[in-house]
Design an enzyme around this catalytic site. Structure first.
Site, short mmCIF file in Angstrom:
data_model
loop_
_atom_site.label_atom_id
_atom_site.label_comp_id
_atom_site.label_asym_id
_atom_site.label_seq_id
_atom_site.Cartn_x
_atom_site.Cartn_y
_atom_site.Cartn_z
N SER A 13 0.83 -1.21 0.00
CA SER A 13 0.00 0.00 0.00
C SER A 13 0.86 1.25 0.00
O SER A 13 2.01 1.25 0.45
CB SER A 13 -0.91 0.02 1.23
OG SER A 13 -1.65 -1.15 1.31
N1 SAH Z 1 -0.43 -4.76 3.92
C1 SAH Z 1 0.12 -5.35 2.75
C2 SAH Z 1 -0.79 -5.10 1.58
C3 SAH Z 1 -0.82 -6.27 0.69
S1 SAH Z 1 -2.09 -6.27 -0.51
C4 SAH Z 1 1.54 -4.85 2.52
O1 SAH Z 1 1.97 -3.93 3.24
O2 SAH Z 1 2.22 -5.37 1.66
C5 SAH Z 1 -3.33 -7.27 0.25
C6 SAH Z 1 -2.94 -8.67 0.63
O3 SAH Z 1 -4.12 -9.32 1.09
C7 SAH Z 1 -2.40 -9.52 -0.52
O4 SAH Z 1 -1.16 -10.05 -0.17
C8 SAH Z 1 -3.47 -10.64 -0.68
O5 SAH Z 1 -2.92 -11.88 -1.05
C9 SAH Z 1 -4.05 -10.69 0.71
N2 SAH Z 1 -5.40 -11.27 0.79
C10 SAH Z 1 -6.46 -11.11 -0.05
N3 SAH Z 1 -7.53 -11.81 0.38
C11 SAH Z 1 -7.14 -12.42 1.54
C12 SAH Z 1 -7.79 -13.31 2.45
N4 SAH Z 1 -9.05 -13.70 2.29
N5 SAH Z 1 -7.09 -13.75 3.51
C13 SAH Z 1 -5.80 -13.38 3.71
N6 SAH Z 1 -5.13 -12.55 2.88
C14 SAH Z 1 -5.78 -12.08 1.80
#
Ligand code: SAH
Length: 219
Positions: free
Chosen positions: A69
């Site tokens: 993000s």
């Molecule tokens: N906070 C993270 C943002 C990553 S983007 C960072 O700083 O990098 C969002 C993440 O949520 C992705 O890695 C995706 O794989 C994960 N995600 C999506 N749906 C999910 C679910 N149902 N359970 C766990 N993770 C999930």
């Protein structure tokens, strides 16, 4: 957490201070959050080829079609999460590269983080261990179910957007606990803060955002 830092050029302390002052200008007022952003080396969490852009206020790819993000959004979500009453145990859904996890872990007692894509979770865990972050528990799974074995949590922070608030996550909060979550269909989500009260959830909207969708099952 002891994050020493010896970067230079585009990853230097001066570059990071510039990011922090920009976040302050954009309205992030919690100094503990700004300190955390200053001290967590964001360039460690992105591909080496992108390290020079790590302190720009932009989202970046982290592989597996996911993104880290934008720092402003990380700061805004963290600020909403750590506001009074300061949470001690926080559940994070969507570990991704682990950057938001590291920022949170420097501000609360323990972070429980869940990621559905195993390779991302493994990399995040490796990075956080290398940085000496030892107050995080990791789980590979579908975070829409939360982490029932470890509930209740003082806070839940979600970094992938479901179309609606998953009831099960709200139920894993203590009374007075907060859920910070982007909600809505892709391209037009609202960042919301829900507080669990005796009469249900109270709701605040704090920004318009664009997150990757929350998906079901494991990746
Ligand atoms: N906070 C993270 C943002 C990553 S983007 C960072 O700083 O990098 C969002 C993440 O949520 C992705 O890695 C995706 O794989 C994960 N995600 C999506 N749906 C999910 C679910 N149902 N359970 C766990 N993770 C999930």
């Amino acid at each position: 957490m002891n994050l020493t830092f010896e970067g230079s050029g585009m990853t230097s302390m001066r570059t990071r201070r510039r990011l922090v002052s920009r976040l302050r200008d954009e309205g992030i007022a919690d100094e503990s959050v700004l300190d955390a952003i200053l001290n967590v080396p964001r360039h460690i969490f992105v591909d080496e080829a992108l390290a020079s852009r790590a302190y720009d206020n932009i989202a970046l790819p982290i592989g597996m079609r996911q993104t880290i993000s934008q720092p402003f959004i990380v700061a805004l979500m963290t600020q909403a999460m750590v506001a009074e009453p300061t949470p001690s145990r926080v559940l994070e859904i969507g570990t991704g590269c682990g950057y938001q996890t590291a920022v949170l872990a420097s501000l609360v007692t323990h972070v429980y983080t869940v990621e559905r894509i195993e390779v991302l979770l493994t990399r995040a865990r490796r990075r956080l261990c290398a940085l000496g972050v030892d107050n995080v528990s990791y789980r590979h799974g579908d975070g829409s179910a939360g982490w029932p074995e470890c509930e209740p949590f003082d806070g839940v922070l979600v970094t992938a957007a479901p179309p609606r608030v998953p009831e099960r996550l709200a139920r894993q909060l203590v009374m007075g606990g907060r859920l910070v979550i982007p909600v809505g269909d892709s391209g037009r989500q609202r960042l919301k803060v829900f507080t669990r009260t005796v009469s249900g959830l109270s709701e605040d909207t704090i920004a318009d955002v664009s997150f990757v969708p929350m998906l079901r099952g494991m990746g």
